[in-house]
Design a protein around this motif. Structure first.
Motif, mmCIF file in Angstrom:
data_model
loop_
_atom_site.group_PDB
_atom_site.id
_atom_site.type_symbol
_atom_site.label_atom_id
_atom_site.label_comp_id
_atom_site.label_asym_id
_atom_site.label_seq_id
_atom_site.Cartn_x
_atom_site.Cartn_y
_atom_site.Cartn_z
ATOM 1 N N SER A 1 -14.997 44.888 -34.511
ATOM 2 C CA SER A 1 -16.416 44.694 -34.627
ATOM 3 C C SER A 1 -16.759 43.101 -34.552
ATOM 4 N N MET A 2 -15.623 42.337 -34.662
ATOM 5 C CA MET A 2 -16.063 40.767 -34.301
ATOM 6 C C MET A 2 -15.208 40.416 -33.064
ATOM 7 N N SER A 3 -15.946 39.355 -32.526
ATOM 8 C CA SER A 3 -15.245 38.935 -31.064
ATOM 9 C C SER A 3 -13.990 38.134 -31.411
ATOM 10 N N ARG A 4 -13.584 37.814 -30.137
ATOM 11 C CA ARG A 4 -12.290 37.067 -30.215
ATOM 12 C C ARG A 4 -12.763 35.601 -30.499
ATOM 13 N N ASN A 5 -13.719 35.304 -30.006
ATOM 14 C CA ASN A 5 -14.199 33.924 -30.460
ATOM 15 C C ASN A 5 -14.190 34.087 -32.109
ATOM 16 N N GLU A 6 -14.586 34.845 -32.700
ATOM 17 C CA GLU A 6 -15.138 34.906 -34.062
ATOM 18 C C GLU A 6 -13.450 35.023 -34.884
ATOM 19 N N ILE A 7 -12.733 35.769 -34.234
ATOM 20 C CA ILE A 7 -11.191 35.917 -34.902
ATOM 21 C C ILE A 7 -10.734 34.566 -34.973
ATOM 22 N N GLY A 8 -10.882 33.900 -33.559
ATOM 23 C CA GLY A 8 -10.066 32.393 -33.492
ATOM 24 C C GLY A 8 -10.802 31.431 -34.541
ATOM 25 N N ASN A 9 -12.204 31.349 -34.924
ATOM 26 C CA ASN A 9 -12.849 30.645 -35.904
ATOM 27 C C ASN A 9 -12.270 30.835 -37.228
ATOM 28 N N ALA B 1 -19.526 25.328 -38.078
ATOM 29 C CA ALA B 1 -19.480 26.721 -38.906
ATOM 30 C C ALA B 1 -18.223 27.300 -38.796
ATOM 31 N N GLN B 2 -17.906 27.749 -40.107
ATOM 32 C CA GLN B 2 -16.473 28.418 -40.091
ATOM 33 C C GLN B 2 -16.669 29.703 -40.891
ATOM 34 N N ILE B 3 -16.108 30.884 -40.059
ATOM 35 C CA ILE B 3 -16.169 31.949 -40.603
ATOM 36 C C ILE B 3 -14.986 32.246 -41.802
ATOM 37 N N THR B 4 -15.660 32.749 -43.028
ATOM 38 C CA THR B 4 -14.829 32.601 -44.170
ATOM 39 C C THR B 4 -14.503 33.987 -44.315
ATOM 40 N N GLY B 5 -14.965 35.114 -43.775
ATOM 41 C CA GLY B 5 -14.438 36.495 -44.011
ATOM 42 C C GLY B 5 -15.069 37.407 -43.264
ATOM 43 N N PHE B 6 -14.546 38.647 -43.139
ATOM 44 C CA PHE B 6 -15.094 39.922 -42.582
ATOM 45 C C PHE B 6 -15.205 41.101 -43.719
ATOM 46 N N TYR B 7 -16.157 41.585 -43.804
ATOM 47 C CA TYR B 7 -16.503 42.653 -44.744
ATOM 48 C C TYR B 7 -16.751 44.055 -44.510
#
Length: 241
Positions: free
Chosen positions: A188-196, A81-87
């Motif tokens: 609003s995002m976690s550090r894990n999500e930022i890293g991903n 799974a790759q996070i491609t954006g935050f909106y």
């Protein structure tokens, strides 16, 4: 989430929404906004983790974020799974599915979020009657392409410290455009999500944030971020002003 489960009437309309300068309604006159209102479905707040779309599902709707925030995630055939954006409020999501007719990513709420949901076929028909609306949709798609190019440059050319600094400055600019504080905001995002998203480990995210705080660039308190030294962050990020 089916559009049929959302009420089509709401107290908030495009003409009195404080985000209309960022969303599709920008440059539309009152009559045109009323027509756009007729095809928008608005519902109750969505809880954290609620999925607006699932990768691989048939494409039917686009969403404009009204409050809160969401993330887009693409999963490879291997299950990565790759996070491609935050909106954030005012952002329009889902347009990347127009070509294939298939949702290209899974869209999930990062926090309590409200959205405006629009059937794409209705939006397409309406935009054919309103050149200013069609132009705004094209501008949104162009902005998304530019953001993708910037992200590729970030991943290819910058180290972890530069990536975090760039990420924080771009968030700052986005919050400023929405009338929020550019120097103090909540992640609003976690550090894990930022890293991903940035292609670094969660441990690296934590180390870099600690180092930036120690150097006096930022102040971190749980998910609250204060940007203290913009000039230093800009120099570190190698971003143009």
């Amino acid at each position: 989430m089916s559009v049929n489960n959302l009420p089509t009437k709401d107290r908030q309309h495009c003409c009195n929404c404080n985000l209309n300068s960022l969303c599709m309604a920008v440059s539309l006159d009152t009559r045109e906004m009323s027509k756009l209102d007729e095809i928008i479905a608005r519902g109750k707040p969505l809880s954290k983790g609620h999925q607006l779309t699932v990768q691989g599902d048939p494409f039917k709707c686009v969403f404009a974020i009204k409050t809160g925030s969401v993330k887009t995630v693409t999963t490879s055939c291997n299950g990565d799974a790759q996070i491609t954006g935050f909106y954030f409020p005012g952002d329009l999501i889902g347009l990347n599915a127009i070509d294939s007719g298939i949702c290209q990513d899974t869209v999930s709420a990062l926090e309590t979020t409200t959205v405006c949901q629009i059937q794409f076929e209705q939006l397409d028909d309406l935009s054919a009657q309103m050149p200013k609306l069609r132009r705004q949709i094209l501008k949104t798609m162009s902005k998304d392409l530019c953001n993708e190019q910037h992200m590729l440059q970030l991943l290819a050319n910058k180290n972890a410290d530069q990536r975090i600094a760039t990420f924080l400055l771009r968030l700052s600019n986005r919050f400023k455009a929405r009338g929020f504080s550019e120097s103090r905001f909540r992640l609003s995002m976690s550090r894990n999500e930022i890293g991903n998203y940035l292609g670094i480990t969660v441990e690296t995210v934590s180390r870099v944030l600690t180092r930036l705080q120690k150097n006096g660039y930022i102040k971190v308190e749980n998910k609250e971020i204060d940007l203290i030294n913009f000039k230093a962050l800009l120099q570190l990020s190698q971003e143009s002003e």
